[in-house]
Design a protein around this motif. Structure first.
Motif, short mmCIF file in Angstrom:
data_model
loop_
_atom_site.label_atom_id
_atom_site.label_comp_id
_atom_site.label_asym_id
_atom_site.label_seq_id
_atom_site.Cartn_x
_atom_site.Cartn_y
_atom_site.Cartn_z
N PRO A 1 -35.69 31.69 25.83
CA PRO A 1 -35.75 29.90 25.27
C PRO A 1 -37.35 30.16 24.34
CG PRO A 1 -35.98 30.51 27.59
CD PRO A 1 -35.05 32.30 27.25
N ASP A 2 -37.59 31.12 23.78
CA ASP A 2 -38.90 31.04 22.61
C ASP A 2 -37.76 31.77 21.49
OD1 ASP A 2 -40.95 31.79 24.40
OD2 ASP A 2 -40.31 33.87 24.54
N SER A 3 -36.94 31.88 22.06
CA SER A 3 -36.03 32.24 19.98
C SER A 3 -34.29 31.91 20.62
CB SER A 3 -35.98 33.51 19.72
OG SER A 3 -35.38 33.73 18.35
N PRO A 4 -33.65 30.75 20.56
CA PRO A 4 -32.74 30.06 21.01
C PRO A 4 -31.46 30.51 19.65
CG PRO A 4 -33.98 28.30 21.07
CD PRO A 4 -34.88 29.30 20.76
N TRP A 5 -30.11 30.72 19.71
CA TRP A 5 -29.05 30.23 18.77
C TRP A 5 -28.80 28.56 18.93
CZ3 TRP A 5 -28.14 33.17 15.69
CH2 TRP A 5 -28.11 34.68 15.56
N HIS A 6 -28.96 28.13 18.01
CA HIS A 6 -28.21 27.02 17.92
C HIS A 6 -26.95 27.31 16.96
CE1 HIS A 6 -32.05 25.54 18.76
NE2 HIS A 6 -32.49 26.52 17.53
N VAL A 7 -25.99 26.87 17.41
CA VAL A 7 -24.30 27.19 16.90
C VAL A 7 -23.72 25.56 16.25
CG1 VAL A 7 -21.98 26.63 18.22
CG2 VAL A 7 -24.07 28.47 19.07
N VAL A 8 -23.07 26.08 14.66
CA VAL A 8 -22.62 25.08 14.37
C VAL A 8 -21.49 24.57 13.97
CG1 VAL A 8 -23.17 24.32 11.67
CG2 VAL A 8 -25.12 25.35 12.75
N GLU A 9 -20.93 23.82 14.15
CA GLU A 9 -19.31 23.57 14.22
C GLU A 9 -19.42 23.70 12.89
OE1 GLU A 9 -16.94 23.80 16.61
OE2 GLU A 9 -18.09 23.63 17.70
N SER A 10 -17.75 25.13 12.19
CA SER A 10 -18.54 24.90 10.79
C SER A 10 -16.79 24.59 10.41
CB SER A 10 -19.02 26.34 10.41
OG SER A 10 -18.26 27.16 10.41
N ASP A 11 -15.64 24.44 11.24
CA ASP A 11 -14.68 24.03 10.66
C ASP A 11 -14.54 22.75 9.15
OD1 ASP A 11 -13.25 25.98 12.02
OD2 ASP A 11 -12.35 23.99 12.58
N ASP A 12 -15.19 22.06 9.34
CA ASP A 12 -15.43 21.49 8.04
C ASP A 12 -16.90 21.73 7.67
OD1 ASP A 12 -16.18 18.74 6.69
OD2 ASP A 12 -15.97 17.63 7.68
N LYS A 13 -16.66 21.99 6.54
CA LYS A 13 -17.66 22.52 5.85
C LYS A 13 -18.99 21.45 5.62
CE LYS A 13 -15.48 26.50 3.34
NZ LYS A 13 -15.43 27.53 2.41
N ARG A 14 -18.45 20.72 4.51
CA ARG A 14 -19.57 18.91 4.63
C ARG A 14 -20.37 18.95 5.71
NH1 ARG A 14 -15.32 15.38 1.60
NH2 ARG A 14 -14.59 17.28 -0.17
N ARG A 15 -19.48 18.41 6.83
CA ARG A 15 -20.21 18.40 8.31
C ARG A 15 -21.20 19.52 8.32
NH1 ARG A 15 -18.14 14.00 11.09
NH2 ARG A 15 -16.17 13.35 10.21
N ARG B 1 -22.57 21.85 6.72
CA ARG B 1 -23.99 21.45 6.50
C ARG B 1 -24.97 20.77 6.21
NH1 ARG B 1 -20.05 22.84 1.17
NH2 ARG B 1 -19.31 24.62 0.93
N ILE B 2 -24.78 19.62 6.61
CA ILE B 2 -25.74 18.10 6.86
C ILE B 2 -26.25 18.35 8.27
CG2 ILE B 2 -25.74 15.66 8.00
CD1 ILE B 2 -25.16 16.03 4.74
N ASN B 3 -25.31 18.78 9.15
CA ASN B 3 -25.70 19.20 10.59
C ASN B 3 -26.73 19.97 10.53
OD1 ASN B 3 -24.55 17.32 11.56
ND2 ASN B 3 -22.24 18.61 12.01
N MET B 4 -26.76 21.21 10.16
CA MET B 4 -27.64 22.22 10.27
C MET B 4 -28.87 22.15 9.42
SD MET B 4 -28.83 25.02 7.72
CE MET B 4 -30.22 25.94 8.21
N ILE B 5 -28.97 21.57 8.14
CA ILE B 5 -29.71 21.39 7.80
C ILE B 5 -31.09 19.78 7.81
CG2 ILE B 5 -31.31 20.23 5.20
CD1 ILE B 5 -28.36 20.92 3.61
N ALA B 6 -30.04 18.87 8.87
CA ALA B 6 -31.01 17.92 9.25
C ALA B 6 -31.67 18.86 10.68
CB ALA B 6 -30.16 16.80 9.76
N HIS B 7 -30.70 19.58 11.76
CA HIS B 7 -31.59 20.10 13.11
C HIS B 7 -32.62 20.72 11.62
CE1 HIS B 7 -32.38 22.86 15.96
NE2 HIS B 7 -31.69 22.50 16.74
#
Length: 268
Positions: free
Chosen positions: A201-215, A217-223
Motif C-alpha cells: 500500500p505504501d509503495s505499489p507497483w503500476h503495470v504499464v501494458e507496453s506491446d504498443d510503445k506509443r500507448r 509512453r502516454i499512459n505512463m507519463i499521464a499516470h
C-alpha cells in the motif's frame, strides 16, 4: 488484450498528446526545483519492454541537472561486499531533483534471481528488506513511483529480431537478452513472487501494458503526472539587456583557427 490495445495508437494523436504531457513534465520539474521536492521513478520490466524509450520521452525537455537518469553497471567486487541497497542510496535525489532508475534495486528479484547471480539467502533477505527500505524513503519525504512495463512474448521476440537485423539497434541486443527468451517462464514466476512481497500500500507497483510503445509512453507519463500534486510555477521575469555599443573588438583572421569542414556544402 482489449481491442483498443491491439490497435496501434495513431502517430498524430500520439505526438500531439506527448507534447502536451511533456509540457506538464516541465511544469512538474519547476515545481520540484522550487519546492525542493525529491522524486524517484523506477522503470522495470522485461528486456525490450520499452523502458528506455519511455525514459527518453520523459526527459526530452527536462534539465539534466534536475532530472537525472541512473542506469548502474554490474557491481564491482567491492560493491558486492556492501549492503545491497548501498550503491543505490548514493544515487538518491537531493532537494529539487528527480531521479529515474533505468532498472533499480529490483535487479536482485529479477535477473539475479533467475540467472543465479545471487544466493537464495541474499534473495530472501532482499524481499524482506525491500518494503522497509522503500518505506524509509517515503517517510523521509521522497516521492517514489514504480512502473513495471509488461510486454508479451511474441512482441518481445519481434523487437529482439528487429534489433538483430538493424545495425543501428544491434548494440541493444545483449547475450542476457537472448537468455531471457529461454527463461521466459522463470522471469514470469520471479516477477509474480516479487509483486507478492513488494506491491505494498505504501509503495505499489503500476503495470504499464507496453506491446504498443506509443500507448505505453502516454499512459505512463499521464499516470506519473496524476500522482503528484504539483502546480505551475510562474517563471521569474527576465528582460534582455540592450547590446552594448562596440568598443573596437575585431575577430582574429579565420586562417588562424581550425574550422569544422562544411560537410553540408557537398550535399546541396
Amino acid at each position: 488484450m482489449a481491442e483498443e490495445q491491439r490497435q496501434r495508437f495513431g502517430k498524430k494523436a500520439y505526438e500531439r498528446e506527448l507534447l502536451r504531457l511533456q509540457q506538464e513534465l516541465v511544469k512538474l520539474q519547476e515545481w520540484v526545483r522550487v519546492e525542493g521536492a525529491r522524486v524517484v521513478v523506477i522503470f522495470e520490466g522485461r528486456d525490450a519492454a520499452g523502458k528506455g524509450g519511455a525514459i527518453k520521452r520523459v526527459t526530452e525537455y527536462l534539465n539534466p541537472r534536475i532530472a537525472r537518469v541512473v542506469a548502474l553497471p554490474t557491481p564491482t567486487e567491492r560493491q558486492k561486499t556492501q549492503w545491497y541497497f548501498q550503491r543505490y542510496v548514493e544515487q538518491l535525489p537531493a532537494a529539487g531533483e528527480i531521479v529515474l532508475f533505468d532498472r533499480s534495486w529490483y535487479n536482485r528479484a529479477g535477473v539475479e534471481r533467475v540467472m543465479g547471480f545471487c544466493t537464495d539467502e541474499e534473495y530472501w533477505q532482499f524481499l524482506r528488506q525491500c518494503p522497509t527500505f522503500e518505506r524509509m524513503l517515503i517517510e523521509s519525504g521522497i516521492l517514489l513511483r514504480k512502473y513495471w512495463f509488461s510486454v508479451s512474448d511474441t512482441e518481445q521476440e519481434r523487437r529482439f529480431r528487429d534489433r538483430l537485423e538493424d545495425p543501428m539497434k544491434r548494440w541493444k541486443l545483449s547475450p542476457m537478452d537472448v537468455e531471457s527468451i529461454r527463461h521466459w517462464e522463470d522471469y514470469s514466476r520471479a516477477k509474480d513472487e516479487m509483486f507478492v512481497y513488494t506491491d505494498t500500500p505504501d509503495s505499489p507497483w503500476h503495470v504499464v501494458e507496453s506491446d504498443d510503445k506509443r500507448r505505453a509512453r502516454i499512459n505512463m507519463i499521464a499516470h506519473l503526472l496524476s500522482t503528484v500534486a504539483y502546480h505551475e510555477i510562474s517563471p521569474p521575469k527576465i528582460d534582455l539587456p540592450p547590446r552594448p555599443a562596440p568598443r573596437g573588438y575585431q575577430r582574429p583572421p579565420r586562417d588562424l583557427q581550425k574550422y569544422v569542414p562544411d560537410r553540408t556544402a557537398t550535399l546541396e
